[in-house]
Motif scaffolding. Structure first.
Motif, short mmCIF file in Angstrom:
data_model
loop_
_atom_site.label_atom_id
_atom_site.label_comp_id
_atom_site.label_asym_id
_atom_site.label_seq_id
_atom_site.Cartn_x
_atom_site.Cartn_y
_atom_site.Cartn_z
N ASP A 19 0.83 -1.21 0.00
CA ASP A 19 0.00 0.00 0.00
C ASP A 19 0.87 1.26 0.00
OD1 ASP A 19 0.92 -0.68 2.52
OD2 ASP A 19 -0.71 0.33 3.56
N LYS A 20 2.01 1.21 0.70
CA LYS A 20 2.90 2.36 0.74
C LYS A 20 3.68 2.50 -0.56
CE LYS A 20 3.44 2.85 5.72
NZ LYS A 20 4.37 3.03 6.85
N LYS A 39 2.62 2.16 -3.53
CA LYS A 39 1.83 2.94 -4.49
C LYS A 39 2.05 4.44 -4.27
CE LYS A 39 -1.81 -0.54 -5.05
NZ LYS A 39 -3.25 -0.87 -4.83
N THR A 40 2.09 4.84 -3.00
CA THR A 40 2.34 6.24 -2.68
C THR A 40 3.76 6.65 -3.08
OG1 THR A 40 0.82 6.04 -0.81
CG2 THR A 40 2.27 7.97 -0.84
N GLU A 43 3.94 7.27 -6.79
CA GLU A 43 3.33 8.55 -7.15
C GLU A 43 4.24 9.72 -6.80
OE1 GLU A 43 0.61 9.19 -8.96
OE2 GLU A 43 0.68 7.02 -9.26
N ASN A 44 4.90 9.64 -5.66
CA ASN A 44 5.81 10.71 -5.25
C ASN A 44 7.01 10.81 -6.18
OD1 ASN A 44 4.14 11.29 -3.10
ND2 ASN A 44 5.36 10.16 -1.59
N HIS A 83 12.36 8.49 -0.83
CA HIS A 83 10.92 8.28 -1.08
C HIS A 83 10.42 7.06 -0.29
CE1 HIS A 83 10.25 11.32 -4.13
NE2 HIS A 83 11.37 10.95 -4.74
#
Length: 660
Positions: free
Chosen positions: A257-258, A260-261, A264-265, A315
């Motif tokens: 789940d992290k 994916k973030t 995006e970052n 990141h």
């Protein structure tokens, strides 16, 4: 996960002797008084490691021991493991046999891709060190400067540990999915670290942190029926367990789940950076960066990892720009103790890491090979490093200016050798007819079967002196910085065996030169100024004769410099203290007996290696490949036997052969 509250247990037949008891008492008192910095001035052969072991045992804190090279770190690791067999003693150094970092040279328009050969044994031990710190308070980690390089957030790393319990309800699909997310790879053919296999209701997990066991998980429907550990190759059951802790397979693991973030970052940073480059008219750099980063993003999205994932560590950790990376230091408890061994070497090395890394990364970012956030995948700078340390004991025979200033020039002294050996006598002799005088001294040692070190200021002087001594029928070798590891080892072993009577060199301060057969050290141009003739270097060079009961050092000089005077005064002071101790305890100094070792390489193989290293790259390729294959097997065997000094020597030989 809750850490096991276990205590250190020092196992030894020896009791502190000489000035060890007082040193231990003073250092512990300093720790109790919350002193952040203390210096242990310990002469060679006084048992500094034993003193530190006693301090660890009494203070009972997680401890980081820093050493300035892998060989010294291995020696400390082996010693501490013998002192604390029931506790966790770990080893954390660079996990590469060979490492060429990614770089770009603008002057030549030359991009150098990262090229590395991971040493699986060292990688395993790094993971074991991280796991030990997460789980147990009774953990010592012996580390090199690798300890200040970026690692994963310990909270993120700890979050992906999981426990399997007999009787637990867990679907096979869930278990396999979790293994994949924590870095394990499915492999039904080979038993390789960091893999798993699944056949019917039986799942085998090959841990990443050890090669001694394999977990066999037997399911009955969605329930864990049994957990067993097996020997890796013959599948013999070693232990039946009710609970097993499974650690991540790699040091960088990010939950799905992290991730994916994170992706995006990275995309957002890429978008902003491309705008900057195009605004500056750097179209080639923009195109290059877009292609490279998008390729990495595809890999991260598909597999959760990518080659060079460490460049995205900021990141992955959700760190703002400029914030220091997480390192091994962050895995320790808040009150951990740090021991910096040979601090006069370790501190300058630590200072230099950050600037070197910055200049290389800046070129990669400026020319579109990496995003700006790659700059945050870096070692700690010295200020960040020192701020993370809680309480520190610096150990050295010649402490540096930095640590002495921190303690207002106060130190705890440990200069008495339980063996009774004295610091060598120092004589100052004129430079007139100095070479003839050296020859006379060598001939005296020839009769007593003893050896000589001679140190000069320049390479040319060393070469000329070696040639002259050879013409005078002295069996002599020249030890210089370009000498290959295997050749250097051979020279030193041959010196001990008597093949050579003397060795000439410029810098005789390197580790591995404490040879008990050496009874005389001759220092030419002792009164000159510079690094190799300052007080610290003269004391260190003088110590090369401290393993022999007849130790003598001759300073050849026409005047007595300040550094010479300070060295003579300090050595005399140490001798007087040792002599008083010997008289009180009726000790007669005896030369240390030390086995002559070729590090497991037989004479025939060593001669072949030396011969091959002197040829061109394409010479004797088949023979060279055969030797490399055998040496690699020897290296792995030595590592498994915990003989890491031998493994390191063989590793260096392999690297040299592969580089031909």
């Amino acid at each position: 996960m809750r850490k096991e509250d276990l205590k250190f247990k020092l196992v030894t037949d020896y009791q502190p002797a000489g000035d060890q008891p007082e040193a231990i008492k003073q250092l512990i008192k300093g720790l109790e008084n919350k002193e952040k910095h203390q210096v242990l001035l310990g002469a060679t052969g006084t048992g500094k490691t034993f003193t530190i072991a006693n301090i660890i045992n009494q203070t009972n804190r997680q401890t980081l021991v820093l050493a300035h090279n892998k060989t010294l770190a291995m020696q400390l690791y082996i010693e501490l493991k013998e002192f604390f067999p029931e506790n966790r003693v770990e080893y954390f150094v660079s996990n590469f046999d060979f490492f060429q970092p990614e770089a770009y040279l603008p002057s030549r328009d030359l991009y150098i891709d990262k090229d590395a050969k991971i040493n699986q044994e060292l990688d395993m031990m790094r993971l074991s060190a991280m796991n030990g710190l997460m789980l147990r308070k009774d953990t010592i980690v012996v580390a090199s400067v690798a300890a200040i390089y970026a690692s994963q957030n310990p909270e993120e790393y700890g979050a992906v540990f999981f426990e399997l319990k007999v009787g637990e309800v867990l679907s096979k699909k869930e278990l396999l999915g979790f293994l994949i997310k924590t870095g394990y790879v499915r492999n039904e053919i080979e038993t390789v670290r960091g893999t798993f296999s699944a056949n019917g209701d039986v799942i085998k997990i090959v841990p990443s942190w050890t090669d001694q066991i394999v977990y066999r998980i037997s399911m009955f429907g969605n329930e864990i029926e049994s957990i067993e550990t097996l020997e890796p190759y013959n599948n013999k059951v070693v232990q039946r367990m009710s609970l097993a802790t499974i650690f991540p397979a790699t040091s960088y693991v990010t939950p799905e789940d992290k991730m994916k973030t994170v992706i995006e970052n990275i995309r957002e940073e890429l978008k902003n950076r491309l705008t900057e480059l195009r605004t500056e008219g750097k179209m080639l750099e923009a195109q290059r960066l877009e292609q490279r980063t998008n390729y990495d993003l595809e890999s991260l999205s598909e597999f959760g990892t990518v080659s060079g994932i460490e460049n995205y560590s900021a990141h992955l950790d959700f760190r703002p720009a400029g914030v220091p990376p997480y390192t091994l230091l962050d895995y320790f408890e808040k009150d951990f103790l740090t021991i910096i061994d040979e601090s006069h070497m370790m501190i300058p090395q630590t200072r230099g890491m950050s600037n070197t890394d910055y200049s290389r990364k800046k070129n990669l970012v400026d020319y579109g090979f990496r995003l700006p956030s790659a700059m945050d995948n870096r070692p700690l700078n010295f200020e960040e490093f020192s701020n993370k340390l809680k309480q520190v004991i610096y150990t050295s025979a010649t402490p540096g200016d930095y640590e002495m200033e921190l303690t207002n020039n106060k130190f705890v002294q440990q200069i008495i050798r339980p063996t009774g050996l004295l610091d060598p006598i120092i004589e100052v002799r004129p430079t007139e007819n100095q070479i003839e005088n050296i020859i006379e001294e060598i001939l005296k040692r020839r009769e007593k079967n003893e050896r000589v070190f001679i140190t000069t200021l320049t390479i040319r002087m060393s070469e000329d002196l070696t040639s002259y001594l050879q013409e005078r029928n002295i069996k002599v070798a020249y030890l210089h910085s370009e000498l290959k590891t295997i050749e250097r080892t051979t020279v030193l072993n041959d010196l001990r065996k008597g093949v050579y009577e003397a060795v000439v060199g410029v810098n005789l301060l390197r580790e591995g030169l404490d040879l008990p057969e050496v009874s005389l050290v001759c220092i030419l141009d002792a009164d000159k100024q510079g690094f190799l003739r300052n007080t610290r270097s003269l004391i260190q060079t003088t110590g090369r004769a401290a393993r022999n009961a007849s130790g003598l050092v001759i300073f050849y000089a026409d005047q007595v410099s300040k550094a010479m005077a300070e060295t003579i005064d300090e050595t005399t002071r140490r001798r007087e203290i040792q002599q008083a101790y010997n008289l009180k305890h009726n000790i007669t100094p005896k030369t240390i007996l030390k086995k002559i070792s070729d590090f497991g390489i037989d004479d025939a193989t060593r001669k072949q290696i030396i011969d091959i290293t002197k040829r061109k790259a394409n010479a004797a390729k088949d023979k060279k490949d055969k030797i490399i294959k055998q040496l690699r097997a020897d290296m792995i065997a030595a590592a498994k036997e915990l003989n890491f000094e031998k493994a390191a020597q063989i590793r260096d030989v392999i690297i040299e052969l592969e580089g031909q």
